[in-house]
Scaffold this motif. Structure first.
Motif, PDB file in Angstrom:
ATOM      1  N   TYR A 247       0.850  -1.193   0.012  1.00 50.22           N
ATOM      2  CA  TYR A 247      -0.075   0.013   0.136  1.00 50.22           C
ATOM      3  C   TYR A 247       1.015   1.253   0.021  1.00 50.22           C
ATOM      4  O   TYR A 247       2.004   1.311   0.290  1.00 50.22           O
ATOM      5  N   LEU A 248       0.219   2.513  -0.328  1.00 48.32           N
ATOM      6  CA  LEU A 248       1.064   3.507  -0.212  1.00 48.32           C
ATOM      7  C   LEU A 248       0.220   4.630   0.325  1.00 48.32           C
ATOM      8  O   LEU A 248      -0.981   4.764  -0.050  1.00 48.32           O
ATOM      9  N   ALA A 249       0.625   5.605   1.214  1.00 46.98           N
ATOM     10  CA  ALA A 249      -0.015   6.420   2.127  1.00 46.98           C
ATOM     11  C   ALA A 249       0.723   7.636   2.130  1.00 46.98           C
ATOM     12  O   ALA A 249       1.729   7.569   2.364  1.00 46.98           O
ATOM     13  N   TYR A 250      -0.032   8.763   1.876  1.00 43.11           N
ATOM     14  CA  TYR A 250       0.475   9.950   2.293  1.00 43.11           C
ATOM     15  C   TYR A 250      -0.627  11.056   2.410  1.00 43.11           C
ATOM     16  O   TYR A 250      -1.755  10.942   1.973  1.00 43.11           O
TER      17      TYR A 250
ATOM     18  N   GLN B 100       9.369   7.247   3.119  1.00 40.12           N
ATOM     19  CA  GLN B 100      10.183   8.270   3.898  1.00 40.12           C
ATOM     20  C   GLN B 100      10.805   9.224   2.830  1.00 40.12           C
ATOM     21  O   GLN B 100      10.827  10.440   2.933  1.00 40.12           O
ATOM     22  N   ASP B 101      11.191   9.013   1.795  1.00 44.36           N
ATOM     23  CA  ASP B 101      11.755   9.750   0.600  1.00 44.36           C
ATOM     24  C   ASP B 101      10.914  10.951   0.274  1.00 44.36           C
ATOM     25  O   ASP B 101      11.133  11.744  -0.569  1.00 44.36           O
ATOM     26  N   TRP B 102       9.417  10.477   0.281  1.00 45.96           N
ATOM     27  CA  TRP B 102       8.316  11.506  -0.240  1.00 45.96           C
ATOM     28  C   TRP B 102       8.326  12.612   0.841  1.00 45.96           C
ATOM     29  O   TRP B 102       7.529  13.699   0.462  1.00 45.96           O
ATOM     30  N   ILE B 103       8.362  12.478   1.983  1.00 41.61           N
ATOM     31  CA  ILE B 103       8.344  13.504   3.026  1.00 41.61           C
ATOM     32  C   ILE B 103       9.091  14.750   2.777  1.00 41.61           C
ATOM     33  O   ILE B 103      10.215  14.546   2.482  1.00 41.61           O
ATOM     34  N   GLY B 104       8.348  15.946   2.560  1.00 40.57           N
ATOM     35  CA  GLY B 104       8.820  17.199   2.199  1.00 40.57           C
ATOM     36  C   GLY B 104       8.933  17.530   0.802  1.00 40.57           C
ATOM     37  O   GLY B 104       9.377  18.557   0.203  1.00 40.57           O
ATOM     38  N   ALA B 105       8.556  16.485  -0.139  1.00 37.13           N
ATOM     39  CA  ALA B 105       8.695  16.542  -1.581  1.00 37.13           C
ATOM     40  C   ALA B 105       7.180  16.875  -2.089  1.00 37.13           C
ATOM     41  O   ALA B 105       6.236  16.855  -1.367  1.00 37.13           O
ATOM     42  N   SER B 106       7.158  16.879  -3.450  1.00 36.56           N
ATOM     43  CA  SER B 106       5.768  16.999  -4.210  1.00 36.56           C
ATOM     44  C   SER B 106       5.473  15.801  -4.889  1.00 36.56           C
ATOM     45  O   SER B 106       6.461  15.240  -5.735  1.00 36.56           O
ATOM     46  N   GLN B 107       4.461  15.479  -5.145  1.00 34.04           N
ATOM     47  CA  GLN B 107       3.914  14.309  -6.235  1.00 34.04           C
ATOM     48  C   GLN B 107       2.973  14.916  -7.120  1.00 34.04           C
ATOM     49  O   GLN B 107       1.977  15.874  -6.393  1.00 34.04           O
ATOM     50  N   VAL B 108       2.988  14.825  -8.425  1.00 31.25           N
ATOM     51  CA  VAL B 108       2.260  15.470  -9.269  1.00 31.25           C
ATOM     52  C   VAL B 108       1.347  14.038  -9.802  1.00 31.25           C
ATOM     53  O   VAL B 108       1.805  13.101 -10.134  1.00 31.25           O
ATOM     54  N   ARG B 109      -0.111  14.606  -9.987  1.00 32.08           N
ATOM     55  CA  ARG B 109      -0.946  13.666 -10.540  1.00 32.08           C
ATOM     56  C   ARG B 109      -1.898  14.506 -11.682  1.00 32.08           C
ATOM     57  O   ARG B 109      -1.987  15.653 -11.468  1.00 32.08           O
ATOM     58  N   LEU B 110      -2.181  13.885 -12.778  1.00 38.47           N
ATOM     59  CA  LEU B 110      -3.055  14.327 -13.401  1.00 38.47           C
ATOM     60  C   LEU B 110      -4.640  14.098 -13.125  1.00 38.47           C
ATOM     61  O   LEU B 110      -4.720  13.162 -12.260  1.00 38.47           O
ATOM     62  N   PHE B 111      -5.337  14.985 -13.242  1.00 40.22           N
ATOM     63  CA  PHE B 111      -6.799  14.813 -12.854  1.00 40.22           C
ATOM     64  C   PHE B 111      -7.753  15.149 -14.053  1.00 40.22           C
ATOM     65  O   PHE B 111      -7.586  15.987 -14.682  1.00 40.22           O
ATOM     66  N   THR B 112      -8.904  14.562 -13.886  1.00 41.32           N
ATOM     67  CA  THR B 112     -10.192  14.802 -14.340  1.00 41.32           C
ATOM     68  C   THR B 112     -11.143  14.722 -13.842  1.00 41.32           C
ATOM     69  O   THR B 112     -11.407  13.733 -12.716  1.00 41.32           O
TER      70      THR B 112
END
Length: 84
Positions: free
Chosen positions: A4-7, A28-40
């Motif tokens: 699973y993935l949680a943020y 852990q590497d995602w904390i403080g970073a940004s994740q981009v998602r496309l949305f509709t």
């Protein structure tokens, strides 16, 4: 339980992109970073997808939800599909 993935964190919208600013994550590497998602947003359906991932053969993660009432969404499926 499986994988699973949680943020969680804040987000912003820019055109067709939802940018998550990660404050808490089980990655852990995602904390403080940004994740981009496309949305509709089509009617009662919200679809989020990752950008193509070249290291994964251009696969992308897709999450689709259906609006239950004025503000809540229910996750319908979360497949990972290759792009063609």
């Amino acid at each position: 339980m499986g994988n699973y993935l949680a943020y969680a964190g804040t987000f912003e919208l820019k055109e067709d992109r939802l940018i998550h600013h990660i404050n808490v994550s089980n990655v852990q590497d995602w904390i403080g970073a940004s994740q981009v998602r496309l949305f509709t947003l089509e009617g009662d359906y919200l679809t989020l997808s990752t950008l193509p991932m070249p290291a994964e053969g251009n696969a992308r993660g897709i999450l689709r939800g259906k609006k239950l009432n004025r503000s809540k969404y229910s996750v319908l499926n979360a497949p990972t599909a290759p792009l063609h």
